[in-house]
Design an enzyme around this catalytic site. Structure first.
Site, mmCIF file in Angstrom:
data_model
loop_
_atom_site.group_PDB
_atom_site.id
_atom_site.type_symbol
_atom_site.label_atom_id
_atom_site.label_comp_id
_atom_site.label_asym_id
_atom_site.label_seq_id
_atom_site.Cartn_x
_atom_site.Cartn_y
_atom_site.Cartn_z
ATOM 1 N N HIS A 12 13.106 110.259 50.987
ATOM 2 C CA HIS A 12 13.208 111.682 51.083
ATOM 3 C C HIS A 12 12.781 111.888 49.186
ATOM 4 C CE1 HIS A 12 17.539 108.993 49.713
ATOM 5 N NE2 HIS A 12 16.429 108.803 48.854
ATOM 6 N N HIS A 61 21.039 109.849 43.365
ATOM 7 C CA HIS A 61 20.243 108.453 42.233
ATOM 8 C C HIS A 61 20.102 109.318 40.773
ATOM 9 C CE1 HIS A 61 17.605 109.591 46.023
ATOM 10 N NE2 HIS A 61 16.965 108.752 46.036
ATOM 11 N N HIS A 195 10.312 100.378 50.197
ATOM 12 C CA HIS A 195 9.421 100.304 49.099
ATOM 13 C C HIS A 195 10.083 99.473 47.910
ATOM 14 C CE1 HIS A 195 13.037 103.268 49.359
ATOM 15 N NE2 HIS A 195 13.157 104.230 47.979
ATOM 16 N N GLU A 242 18.787 101.300 50.813
ATOM 17 C CA GLU A 242 18.553 102.706 51.264
ATOM 18 C C GLU A 242 18.307 103.026 52.396
ATOM 19 O OE1 GLU A 242 16.469 105.417 47.695
ATOM 20 O OE2 GLU A 242 15.857 105.710 49.542
#
Lengths: 304, 141
Positions: A12, A61, A195, A242
């Site tokens: 996302h 977030h 990431h 995530e």
């Protein structure tokens, strides 16, 4: 009765939204990423594949939830959810339209099944929720189905364990199956893959970890769900955590699944991107052709 | 509980201690969240256009409205994201600051690595930073 027919995973990354907004999605950098989603988009608009409702698992977030409230698992039960202003104005996408009947049914069922949910009504949704919708549905004037936002805390430690997420998925499946209306329900797990967005180690990508994660997600989620947080952090970067949300999706599909499509691309901004379509084996459709697509740097490595 | 199998529990001290063994990484633990409470809440305030305007007009004056340490103020004014994270900032909160500055996640993340934006972007195109040797400080693998 309602059924979980499909699980979709998708990164996302906010830059994907920016690429759509700035009209750069066809350029050399972003083109391959959007090309990789094209088969998913085509598939979902085919007869019978469009869900009535998506339970969309994502992490907020630091948008709807700041340091004041940090719910581990929450569910949006309102009629609609507007896109949030994350610092550069709200994304110019349609409001997310909820399904309060199913959402409240899932919330109640989960609580009775020992998952003590946090229930939200007035809640804005950030890129975690709307970028996957844009990637799969393109740029319609309204989203083609209802969406139940399902935020999971993966920002403030500790996030839920992979095991807890996997079991939650199983309880979502049971909750959906006890809803009397005949609905095609998808569960989407978003975020990832490897990431890291912070500190001197920012930019970490681990192709080997990601491809193994995909493989185990399909074939042996039980073992995968036992991976401790520290392994995600070391191997997939601080934001790679995530990926525990993908296990919620997987838990909602039952024991055996068929992988209809897998796309893996390095890099999308800071991130290794993964997108998949999975279906429960007993009701699965035909795999797409090609079934697996790698692009960007993942190709170069595959040829080694 | 007597007839149920006893739950396997995670030792929270060992769990938290392992986070310090990852090179170049600060995990957003409760300790950091507490330290950075006001820094992160300041960043959240930039989700409103009127606040962004006020902040843009006078960064330093705007920061006076928040209960920040001197180090945190200095880090914000210098846009030193590593220093902000040392002060308990979290990148998702701080994204409101770099977004208000018109910067991308890639520029902000890259700024923490000591590389130029071009070098960082090129590293990503070349497959990103390899995990080799940066998984563990103690074990060096």
């Amino acid at each position: 009765m309602a059924r979980v027919t499909t699980g979709i995973t998708s990164s996302h990354i906010p830059a994907l939204g920016a690429a759509i907004q700035t009209g750069t999605k066809g350029n050399d950098y972003w083109g391959p990423v959007f090309d990789g989603y094209e088969p998913i988009k085509k598939w979902i608009y085919e007869p019978g594949n469009m869900p009535d409702v998506i339970v969309l698992v994502y992490n907020d977030h630091a948008t709807a939830f700041d340091m004041n409230v940090i719910p581990t698992f929450s569910i949006g039960c309102a009629e609609s959810f507007a896109p949030a202003d994350e610092g550069w104005g709200p994304r110019p996408v349609p409001d997310v339209i909820g399904h309060p009947d199913l959402a409240w049914h899932i919330a109640q069922s989960l609580i009775l099944d020992d998952f003590d949910m946090c229930i939200f009504n007035d809640m804005k949704v950030d890129h975690g929720c709307t970028v996957p919708l844009s990637m799969v549905f393109g740029e319609p004037s309204e989203w083609p189905c209802k969406v139940i936002p399902f935020p999971v805390n993966v920002v403030t430690y500790p996030p839920p364990s992979g095991r807890r997420c996997f079991n939650l998925g199983d309880s979502i499946k049971a909750a959906v199956e006890s809803f009397p209306e005949d609905l095609n329900v998808h569960v989407w797990g978003t975020g990832g893959m490897s990431h890291q967005l912070q500190g001197p180690r920012a930019g970490l990508i681990n192709k080997e970890f990601d491809l193994n994660f995909i493989d185990m997600l399909i074939k042996d989620p039980e073992t995968l769900s036992r991976m401790p947080h520290i392994q995600y952090l070391r191997e997939a970067g601080s934001e790679g955590i995530e990926l525990v949300m993908w296990l919620i999706m997987r838990g909602a599909l039952g024991d055996k699944v068929r992988d209809l499509y897998t796309f893996y691309h390095i890099p999308a901004s800071n991130t290794a991107l993964g997108a998949m379509i999975l279906q429960p084996e007993e009701t699965a459709g035909e795999p797409l052709n090609p079934r697996v697509v790698h692009s960007g740097h993942s190709l170069a490595a595959a040829a080694e | 509980m007597s007839d149920e199998k006893k739950k396997e529990r995670i030792d929270i001290h060992a769990y938290l201690a392992e986070f310090d063994d990852i090179p170049g990484t600060r995990v957003f633990t409760a300790q950091r969240a507490r330290k950075g409470y006001w820094l992160n809440q300041f960043a959240m305030s930039l989700m409103k256009e009127e606040n962004r305007q006020k902040f843009k007009e006078d960064n330093a004056a705007y920061l006076e409205n928040w209960n920040l340490t001197d180090a945190a103020k200095k880090a914000v004014l210098a846009r030193d994201y590593n220093a902000m994270i040392d002060e308990g900032g979290n990148v998702y909160f701080l994204s409101k600051l770099f977004s208000a500055d018109g910067q991308s996640f890639q520029t902000a993340a890259g700024s923490m690595t000591g590389m130029t934006p071009e070098e960082y972007a090129q590293m990503m195109i070349n497959g990103g930073r390899s995990p080799e040797g940066v998984r563990s400080i103690k074990e060096k693998y």
